[in-house]
Scaffold this active site. Structure first.
Site, PDB file in Angstrom:
ATOM      1  N   LYS A 273       0.828  -1.200   0.000  1.00  0.00           N
ATOM      2  CA  LYS A 273       0.000   0.000   0.000  1.00  0.00           C
ATOM      3  C   LYS A 273       0.867   1.257   0.000  1.00  0.00           C
ATOM      4  O   LYS A 273       2.043   1.213   0.404  1.00  0.00           O
ATOM      5  CB  LYS A 273      -0.886   0.030   1.259  1.00  0.00           C
ATOM      6  N   ASP A 284      -7.808  -3.360  10.264  1.00  0.00           N
ATOM      7  CA  ASP A 284      -8.256  -4.374   9.302  1.00  0.00           C
ATOM      8  C   ASP A 284      -8.714  -5.660   9.995  1.00  0.00           C
ATOM      9  O   ASP A 284      -9.116  -6.609   9.326  1.00  0.00           O
ATOM     10  CB  ASP A 284      -7.144  -4.681   8.292  1.00  0.00           C
ATOM     11  N   ARG A 347     -10.427 -11.486   1.514  1.00  0.00           N
ATOM     12  CA  ARG A 347     -11.285 -12.521   0.925  1.00  0.00           C
ATOM     13  C   ARG A 347     -10.598 -13.889   0.933  1.00  0.00           C
ATOM     14  O   ARG A 347     -11.268 -14.916   1.004  1.00  0.00           O
ATOM     15  CB  ARG A 347     -11.688 -12.106  -0.492  1.00  0.00           C
TER      16      ARG A 347
END
Length: 498
Positions: A273, A284, A347
């Protein structure tokens, strides 16, 4: 915050007025009525004069703090605007949340909430308790004026039974929110997968929740290759935490499983990032934090429901052993995943968490929470969570519960076109879409491939609401605990035995 209950008592006749204590009354627009009118008469119009010399009109969320003359049981009167014949509990909660800053700024140490309706009184106290949350354990020095003074809330109402019953529930939920917020606000060098698992176990087991912590050896044996792939770049080993609450032991059914993404810090991995704002990636793990806080609340209020919680805890780091774009992982389901972006890691964690929850517990309904996509913030800002799933009834139940508690959700679509975009040339699927568009739905459509046909499922993308920079209702900035009140309400109305 110490919350006590008392029946109405005489407010006048004190020979020695307690210092820094306030009496809070909710009023509407127009003339003073009820207790406010009585106090105005006793003080020879002092309240009316204070109102006349201020901008207070009695509108929602307005407050007016004024000194009272000697001879009363309190040193101050706090008028809170927004009273109407149809004022909802949510509106009362929001109105009284606004009073916390006013009372602390004035150095008030205790406040008495005067209500005829016991349920409304409980919601007023709940709003104040939620707004009073602070995370200040790492300050070594604080100026006195920066420290809160309010430590006691007294609920005064003739409807004591309703007030105590309602606040018993609301207070348990507030405790769960405090727990989740503390987890979320911890720095990532303090809260990593092993430590989060330890804290959850130490906190929830004494409340009656069965807590299992699965280490990397067990996860490897179970075949959680997708989750472990994310964790392999960190020196902090992965953990899975399984929560079991059996509040309806007469039934063997598991009506609901709640799953949470717990990335205790997310650098993005090899797809690193930008530096700006990366410190916020300690949040997170907010999905897992919400699961932890929810089970705290369910246990504390002895919820009559059987519920399962599963959390995947990892740290996503760009080590020499980290997964690379182009790597292919094998998930617990046996499906293979080509990793095109290592920053789409949540995910990958949830793919195995969802499959594990279904394979082991066979829940009829399943909800997952994750700070999954920045695209959800672009679409919905910091006011709504994005939700999507395979069952319109469960989606509707979640939206309705959210509206009742002020945690708003907006449904986003899942469609066959999105599904086609995550097909890979080299594996069963890839972890991002072929295009940049519809990013939140792409995350949802990926997760749907790990939902079994018999399971009703909803995915909640809480990226925009998990750590807002301003208050959402009574919840202040930082880790918000968004989702705990919503899911507690939904579970209570939909699945809890009566």
């Amino acid at each position: 915050m110490n919350v006590t209950f008392t029946a109405p008592k005489k407010l006048t006749g004190s020979s020695k007025t307690p210092a820094a204590s306030a009496l809070a009354i909710m009023v509407g627009e127009g003339k003073l009525a009820g207790h406010a009118k009585d106090l105005d008469h006793f003080t020879k119009g002092a309240l009316s004069r204070a109102i006349a010399n201020s901008r207070f009109t009695g509108k929602s969320k307005q407050t007016l703090l004024a000194l009272l003359p000697p001879g009363l049981q309190h040193s101050h009167i706090l008028l809170v605007g927004g009273a109407k014949p149809n004022t909802t509990p949510q509106q009362v909660e929001a109105a009284f949340a606004e009073t916390v800053g006013v009372l602390n700024a004035a150095g008030i140490r205790s406040v008495t909430l005067l209500f005829a309706d016991g349920k409304q009184a409980a919601h007023a106290a709940s709003g104040m308790v939620l707004r009073s949350y602070r995370f200040d354990r790492y300050f070594t020095k604080q100026k006195p004026e920066k420290k809160p003074t309010l430590t006691r809330i007294e609920i005064m109402t003739p409807d004591l039974a309703a007030a105590k019953k309602t606040f018993a529930h609301l207070g348990a939920v507030a405790d769960g929110i405090y727990f989740a917020r503390d987890l979320g606000n911890e720095p990532p060098n303090i809260l990593y997968p092993e430590e989060m698992a330890r804290r959850v176990k130490a906190t929830l087991e004494p409340l009656g929740v069965k807590v299992e912590v699965l280490d990397e050896k067990v996860l490897t044996k179970l075949g959680l290759g997708s989750l472990l792939g994310v964790a392999q770049g960190s020196v902090r080993p992965a953990r899975m935490v399984v929560l079991q609450w059996y509040g309806a032991p007469e039934s063997k059914d598991i009506p609901i499983a709640i799953c949470g993404k717990g990335v205790t810090f997310d650098t993005g991995g090899i797809s690193i990032k930008p530096a700006g704002g990366m410190e916020e990636m300690k949040y997170d793990m907010s999905g897992a934090g919400v699961v932890s806080g929810l089970f705290y609340a369910l246990a504390k209020r002895n919820a009559k429901v059987n519920a399962i919680g599963v959390m995947g805890l990892v740290e996503n780091m760009p080590d020499g052993n980290a997964i690379r774009p182009g790597d292919i992982l094998t998930s617990m389901s046996g499906q293979t995943i080509e990793v095109l972006n290592t920053d789409a890691e949540g995910r990958l964690v949830l793919a195995d968490v969802l499959w594990y929850a279904q394979e082991r517990f066979k829940p009829a309904n399943m909800v997952d929470l994750a700070t999954l996509t920045g695209a959800c913030i672009v679409a919905l800002g910091h006011e709504y969570a994005g939700i999507m799933g395979n069952d319109t009834g469960l989606i509707g139940d979640i939206r309705a519960a959210g509206e009742q508690v002020g945690e708003l959700c907006w449904e986003l679509p899942l469609c066959d076109t999105y599904n086609e975009q995550i097909n890979s040339r080299f594996a069963d699927m890839q972890n991002i879409g072929a295009e940049r568009s519809a990013g939140s739905s792409m995350g949802g459509i990926f997760l749907q491939r790990f939902v079994q046909k018999q399971t009703k499922w909803v995915h909640m993308d809480i990226a925009g609401v998990a750590h807002p920079k301003k208050a959402i209702g009574p919840l202040t900035d930082g880790a918000s605990g968004f989702g705990i009140r919503l899911l507690d309400r939904m579970i209570g109305e939909k699945f809890e035995s009566r």
